[in-house]
Design a protein around this motif. Structure first.
Motif, PDB file in Angstrom:
ATOM      1  N   LEU A 116       0.820  -1.212   0.000  1.00  0.00           N
ATOM      2  CA  LEU A 116       0.000   0.000   0.000  1.00  0.00           C
ATOM      3  C   LEU A 116       0.853   1.262   0.000  1.00  0.00           C
ATOM      4  CD1 LEU A 116      -2.684  -1.043   2.643  1.00  0.00           C
ATOM      5  CD2 LEU A 116      -2.878  -1.145   0.157  1.00  0.00           C
ATOM      6  N   ALA A 117       2.179   1.106   0.053  1.00  0.00           N
ATOM      7  CA  ALA A 117       3.084   2.250   0.189  1.00  0.00           C
ATOM      8  C   ALA A 117       2.949   3.260  -0.944  1.00  0.00           C
ATOM      9  CB  ALA A 117       4.531   1.765   0.287  1.00  0.00           C
ATOM     10  N   GLU A 118       2.593   2.815  -2.143  1.00  0.00           N
ATOM     11  CA  GLU A 118       2.505   3.757  -3.268  1.00  0.00           C
ATOM     12  C   GLU A 118       1.202   4.557  -3.266  1.00  0.00           C
ATOM     13  OE1 GLU A 118       0.495   0.090  -4.783  1.00  0.00           O
ATOM     14  OE2 GLU A 118       2.315   0.451  -3.641  1.00  0.00           O
ATOM     15  N   LEU A 119       0.278   4.226  -2.378  1.00  0.00           N
ATOM     16  CA  LEU A 119      -0.979   4.966  -2.289  1.00  0.00           C
ATOM     17  C   LEU A 119      -0.830   6.140  -1.329  1.00  0.00           C
ATOM     18  CD1 LEU A 119      -3.519   2.023  -2.079  1.00  0.00           C
ATOM     19  CD2 LEU A 119      -2.868   3.340  -4.098  1.00  0.00           C
ATOM     20  N   ARG A 120      -1.483   7.240  -1.653  1.00  0.00           N
ATOM     21  CA  ARG A 120      -1.460   8.403  -0.775  1.00  0.00           C
ATOM     22  C   ARG A 120      -2.290   8.113   0.467  1.00  0.00           C
ATOM     23  NH1 ARG A 120      -1.893  13.831  -4.157  1.00  0.00           N
ATOM     24  NH2 ARG A 120      -1.597  14.528  -2.028  1.00  0.00           N
ATOM     25  N   PRO A 121      -1.879   8.612   1.618  1.00  0.00           N
ATOM     26  CA  PRO A 121      -2.684   8.443   2.825  1.00  0.00           C
ATOM     27  C   PRO A 121      -4.056   9.076   2.633  1.00  0.00           C
ATOM     28  CG  PRO A 121      -0.496   9.274   3.370  1.00  0.00           C
ATOM     29  CD  PRO A 121      -0.620   9.332   1.876  1.00  0.00           C
ATOM     30  N   GLY A 122      -5.065   8.442   3.182  1.00  0.00           N
ATOM     31  CA  GLY A 122      -6.406   8.993   3.091  1.00  0.00           C
ATOM     32  C   GLY A 122      -7.469   7.926   3.233  1.00  0.00           C
ATOM     33  N   ILE A 123      -8.695   8.305   2.899  1.00  0.00           N
ATOM     34  CA  ILE A 123      -9.839   7.403   2.970  1.00  0.00           C
ATOM     35  C   ILE A 123     -10.047   6.760   1.606  1.00  0.00           C
ATOM     36  CG2 ILE A 123     -12.326   7.221   3.425  1.00  0.00           C
ATOM     37  CD1 ILE A 123     -10.628   7.898   5.886  1.00  0.00           C
ATOM     38  N   TYR A 124     -10.258   5.451   1.613  1.00  0.00           N
ATOM     39  CA  TYR A 124     -10.495   4.686   0.392  1.00  0.00           C
ATOM     40  C   TYR A 124     -11.764   3.849   0.580  1.00  0.00           C
ATOM     41  CZ  TYR A 124      -5.883   5.973  -1.254  1.00  0.00           C
ATOM     42  OH  TYR A 124      -4.791   6.690  -1.691  1.00  0.00           O
ATOM     43  N   LEU A 125     -12.298   3.377  -0.520  1.00  0.00           N
ATOM     44  CA  LEU A 125     -13.480   2.523  -0.501  1.00  0.00           C
ATOM     45  C   LEU A 125     -13.134   1.174  -1.109  1.00  0.00           C
ATOM     46  CD1 LEU A 125     -16.045   5.161  -1.759  1.00  0.00           C
ATOM     47  CD2 LEU A 125     -15.657   4.437   0.599  1.00  0.00           C
ATOM     48  N   VAL A 126     -13.480   0.108  -0.407  1.00  0.00           N
ATOM     49  CA  VAL A 126     -13.337  -1.253  -0.912  1.00  0.00           C
ATOM     50  C   VAL A 126     -14.703  -1.668  -1.425  1.00  0.00           C
ATOM     51  CG1 VAL A 126     -12.805  -3.646  -0.324  1.00  0.00           C
ATOM     52  CG2 VAL A 126     -11.515  -1.785   0.742  1.00  0.00           C
ATOM     53  N   ARG A 127     -14.765  -2.120  -2.675  1.00  0.00           N
ATOM     54  CA  ARG A 127     -16.050  -2.511  -3.263  1.00  0.00           C
ATOM     55  C   ARG A 127     -15.975  -3.941  -3.780  1.00  0.00           C
ATOM     56  NH1 ARG A 127     -18.107   1.419  -7.393  1.00  0.00           N
ATOM     57  NH2 ARG A 127     -18.697   2.528  -5.510  1.00  0.00           N
ATOM     58  N   LEU A 128     -16.987  -4.725  -3.429  1.00  0.00           N
ATOM     59  CA  LEU A 128     -17.154  -6.078  -3.941  1.00  0.00           C
ATOM     60  C   LEU A 128     -18.396  -6.087  -4.822  1.00  0.00           C
ATOM     61  CD1 LEU A 128     -16.466  -9.137  -3.954  1.00  0.00           C
ATOM     62  CD2 LEU A 128     -17.971  -9.351  -1.959  1.00  0.00           C
ATOM     63  N   VAL A 139     -12.132   2.404   4.346  1.00  0.00           N
ATOM     64  CA  VAL A 139     -10.884   2.091   5.043  1.00  0.00           C
ATOM     65  C   VAL A 139      -9.943   3.291   4.962  1.00  0.00           C
ATOM     66  CG1 VAL A 139      -9.781   1.054   3.011  1.00  0.00           C
ATOM     67  CG2 VAL A 139      -9.043   0.374   5.289  1.00  0.00           C
ATOM     68  N   ALA A 140      -9.175   3.509   6.002  1.00  0.00           N
ATOM     69  CA  ALA A 140      -8.149   4.558   6.009  1.00  0.00           C
ATOM     70  C   ALA A 140      -6.803   3.923   5.720  1.00  0.00           C
ATOM     71  CB  ALA A 140      -8.128   5.275   7.347  1.00  0.00           C
ATOM     72  N   ILE A 141      -6.022   4.567   4.864  1.00  0.00           N
ATOM     73  CA  ILE A 141      -4.678   4.102   4.555  1.00  0.00           C
ATOM     74  C   ILE A 141      -3.716   5.158   5.059  1.00  0.00           C
ATOM     75  CG2 ILE A 141      -3.036   3.534   2.733  1.00  0.00           C
ATOM     76  CD1 ILE A 141      -5.337   2.218   1.244  1.00  0.00           C
ATOM     77  N   MET A 142      -2.764   4.717   5.885  1.00  0.00           N
ATOM     78  CA  MET A 142      -1.803   5.606   6.522  1.00  0.00           C
ATOM     79  C   MET A 142      -0.417   5.405   5.909  1.00  0.00           C
ATOM     80  SD  MET A 142      -3.869   7.003   8.649  1.00  0.00           S
ATOM     81  CE  MET A 142      -2.827   7.889   9.784  1.00  0.00           C
ATOM     82  N   PRO A 143       0.463   6.406   6.073  1.00  0.00           N
ATOM     83  CA  PRO A 143       1.829   6.279   5.509  1.00  0.00           C
ATOM     84  C   PRO A 143       2.656   5.253   6.249  1.00  0.00           C
ATOM     85  CG  PRO A 143       1.581   8.337   6.721  1.00  0.00           C
ATOM     86  CD  PRO A 143       0.244   7.668   6.725  1.00  0.00           C
TER      87      PRO A 143
END
Length: 143
Positions: A116-128, A139-143
Motif C-alpha cells: 500500500l506504500a505507493e498509495l497516498r494516505p487517506g480514505i479509500y473505498l473497498v467494493r465487492l 478504510v483509512a490508509i496511513m503512511p
C-alpha cells in the motif's frame, strides 16, 4: 486468533449461555461451541464435528487492519462461482486497485492487498461486486 467469525450467543436453559462461532483457519471449516456458566466460568472450546455451511449470500466484512499501513486484508463471501470483482477506490471515485475474484467460487475468502506504500494516505473505498450486488466498505490508509 485467525479466521474465526460469525459468533452467536444463546441461553443454555441453566442460567448460562453457549457461544458458537465458525472457524475457517484450516482447509475445512468447523463450528465451535463453548459454554459460559451463570458465574462466568468458561468451558473449553469444543469442535462440534459439523462443517460450517458454505455462504449462500454475498457479504463484505470490514477490512482489517483499519487504518492500514503495509497491507489490507479484505474478507468476503461469494454466493456463487460467477463473475465477481474486488476493487479499491479513492474518494474521488478513481479505481486504484482491482482483482477478479469470481474464480474463487462460492464461500468465504480473504484477499490481501499489498503493498500500500505507493498509495497516498487517506480514505479509500473497498467494493465487492458479484452479479447485480455491490457492497462497499470504508478504510483509512496511513503512511
Amino acid at each position: 486468533t485467525g479466521d474465526q467469525d460469525y459468533p452467536d450467543l444463546v441461553a443454555d436453559g441453566a442460567h448460562g449461555a453457549i457461544a458458537d462461532w465458525d472457524d475457517f483457519r484450516g482447509s475445512i471449516s468447523n463450528i465451535y461451541a463453548q459454554r459460559v456458566s451463570f458465574e462466568g466460568t468458561i468451558g473449553a472450546p469444543t469442535a462440534t464435528g459439523v462443517d460450517a455451511p458454505p455462504a449462500r449470500v454475498t457479504m463484505l466484512e470490514p477490512p482489517t487492519p483499519n487504518p492500514a499501513v503495509r497491507e489490507l486484508n479484505v474478507s468476503f463471501s461469494l454466493a456463487g462461482s460467477g463473475a465477481a470483482r474486488l476493487s479499491l477506490f479513492d474518494v474521488a471515485g478513481r479505481e486504484v486497485r482491482s482483482t477478479d475474484v469470481g474464480g474463487l467460487g462460492a464461500g468465504r475468502h480473504v484477499v490481501r492487498m499489498r503493498p500500500l506504500a505507493e498509495l497516498r494516505p487517506g480514505i479509500y473505498l473497498v467494493r465487492l461486486v458479484e452479479g447485480d450486488r455491490s457492497l462497499t466498505r470504508r478504510v483509512a490508509i496511513m503512511p
